[in-house]
Design an enzyme around this catalytic site. Structure first.
Site, PDB file in Angstrom:
ATOM      1  N   SER A 108       0.833  -1.203   0.000  1.00  0.00           N
ATOM      2  CA  SER A 108       0.000   0.000   0.000  1.00  0.00           C
ATOM      3  C   SER A 108       0.876   1.266   0.000  1.00  0.00           C
ATOM      4  O   SER A 108       1.607   1.474  -0.961  1.00  0.00           O
ATOM      5  CB  SER A 108      -0.962  -0.072   1.194  1.00  0.00           C
ATOM      6  OG  SER A 108      -1.943   0.926   1.107  1.00  0.00           O
ATOM      7  N   ASP A 158     -10.310  -4.114  -4.938  1.00  0.00           N
ATOM      8  CA  ASP A 158      -9.675  -3.138  -4.036  1.00  0.00           C
ATOM      9  C   ASP A 158     -10.457  -1.824  -4.088  1.00  0.00           C
ATOM     10  O   ASP A 158     -10.539  -1.193  -5.144  1.00  0.00           O
ATOM     11  CB  ASP A 158      -8.227  -2.921  -4.505  1.00  0.00           C
ATOM     12  CG  ASP A 158      -7.400  -2.130  -3.500  1.00  0.00           C
ATOM     13  OD1 ASP A 158      -7.987  -1.302  -2.771  1.00  0.00           O
ATOM     14  OD2 ASP A 158      -6.183  -2.337  -3.451  1.00  0.00           O
ATOM     15  N   HIS A 189      -8.153  -4.741  -0.703  1.00  0.00           N
ATOM     16  CA  HIS A 189      -6.890  -4.037  -0.456  1.00  0.00           C
ATOM     17  C   HIS A 189      -5.973  -4.825   0.481  1.00  0.00           C
ATOM     18  O   HIS A 189      -4.761  -4.700   0.420  1.00  0.00           O
ATOM     19  CB  HIS A 189      -7.185  -2.649   0.129  1.00  0.00           C
ATOM     20  CG  HIS A 189      -5.999  -1.733   0.069  1.00  0.00           C
ATOM     21  ND1 HIS A 189      -5.443  -1.288  -1.120  1.00  0.00           N
ATOM     22  CD2 HIS A 189      -5.243  -1.178   1.057  1.00  0.00           C
ATOM     23  CE1 HIS A 189      -4.419  -0.494  -0.863  1.00  0.00           C
ATOM     24  NE2 HIS A 189      -4.274  -0.418   0.453  1.00  0.00           N
TER      25      HIS A 189
HETATM   26  C1  MLT Z   1      -2.926   4.017   1.799  1.00  0.00           C
HETATM   27  O1  MLT Z   1      -3.934   3.812   2.459  1.00  0.00           O
HETATM   28  O2  MLT Z   1      -1.811   3.994   2.302  1.00  0.00           O
HETATM   29  C2  MLT Z   1      -3.134   4.312   0.365  1.00  0.00           C
HETATM   30  O3  MLT Z   1      -3.836   3.335  -0.189  1.00  0.00           O
HETATM   31  C3  MLT Z   1      -1.883   4.427  -0.386  1.00  0.00           C
HETATM   32  C4  MLT Z   1      -1.183   5.711  -0.085  1.00  0.00           C
HETATM   33  O4  MLT Z   1      -1.796   6.622   0.426  1.00  0.00           O
HETATM   34  O5  MLT Z   1       0.014   5.765  -0.401  1.00  0.00           O
END
Ligand code: MLT
Length: 215
Positions: A108, A158, A189
């Site tokens: 992520s 996702d 996700h």
């Molecule tokens: C997260 O929740 O971290 C996002 O999906 C990705 C990000 O903000 O880099």
């Protein structure tokens, strides 16, 4: 084995028996401990280097600032990418790591900074496993990533990363010359056992890590 912040990042370093190192980059709200078990599953022999992101969003560590979900603060992303690349360089010297065998494994937000390392500081990594990644930045010109192995694993359901975003990243990295395997799994996700298995198999087929004693 928590290390002090003397290399610029709070981090954990777990030595392994091979010359491979996995740079573990956690997601939003994670820390340096989160991906250690994943790293061990992916390669029981590798050294594990796991920094904690320095940006706090409502108390949750991240590797760079975002303005909203999926909208990144590009200036901060660039600065933080260089900061992390400098850390990797210093940690490699401090722990005698072979940078030819240094693979990022990011989830992520961690996958996004790993993608940014590839695009902005291409000499930092020998390859990368990007789990649920987005396009972090589109640099002009693109770096030369010829032959750099990259695995991108995305989730069909996702809710945070749309499937076409993952496709765009694969397209961008291939355009830069990287050897990208893009996989779309039936998942959201969060990481699944299937994600881990895809990543483990992919890594197993990369340049075999040499045993330190044979060097
Ligand atoms: C997260 O929740 O971290 C996002 O999906 C990705 C990000 O903000 O880099």
């Amino acid at each position: 084995m928590n290390q002090p912040e003397e290399l610029g990042f709070v981090h954990k370093y777990v030595p392994g028996r091979s010359t491979r190192t996995l740079l573990l980059l956690h997601g939003t709200g994670g820390n340096e401990n989160d991906l250690i078990p994943l790293g061990r599953e992916l390669d029981p022999e590798a050294n594990l280097l796991s920094p904690r992101g320095k940006v706090l969003e409502n108390g949750m560590p991240r590797f760079f600032r975002r303005l909203a979900e999926g909208i990144f603060d590009e200036e901060d992303l660039i600065r933080r990418t260089h900061e992390l690349a400098d850390f990797v360089q210093q940690a490699s010297a401090a722990y005698s790591l072979n940078r030819q065998h240094l693979f990022a494994t990011g989830y992520s937000n961690g996958a996004n900074i790993a993608g940014s390392l590839l695009l902005l500081r291409p000499q930092t990594l020998a390859g990368a496993i990007l789990l649920r990644p987005m396009v972090p930045i589109v640099p002009e010109p693109l770096p030369d990533l010829s032959g750099v192995p990259v695995l991108a694993v995305s989730g069909r359901y996702d809710p945070i990363v749309p499937a076409d975003e993952a496709d765009q990243l694969v397209y961008l990295l291939r355009k830069a010359g990287a050897e990208v395997s893009g996989t779309l799994e039936n998942a959201g996700h969060g990481l699944t056992e299937a994600t881990v298995e895809i990543a483990r198999r992919w890594l197993e087929n990369r340049t075999p890590a040499l045993n330190r004693s044979s060097l």
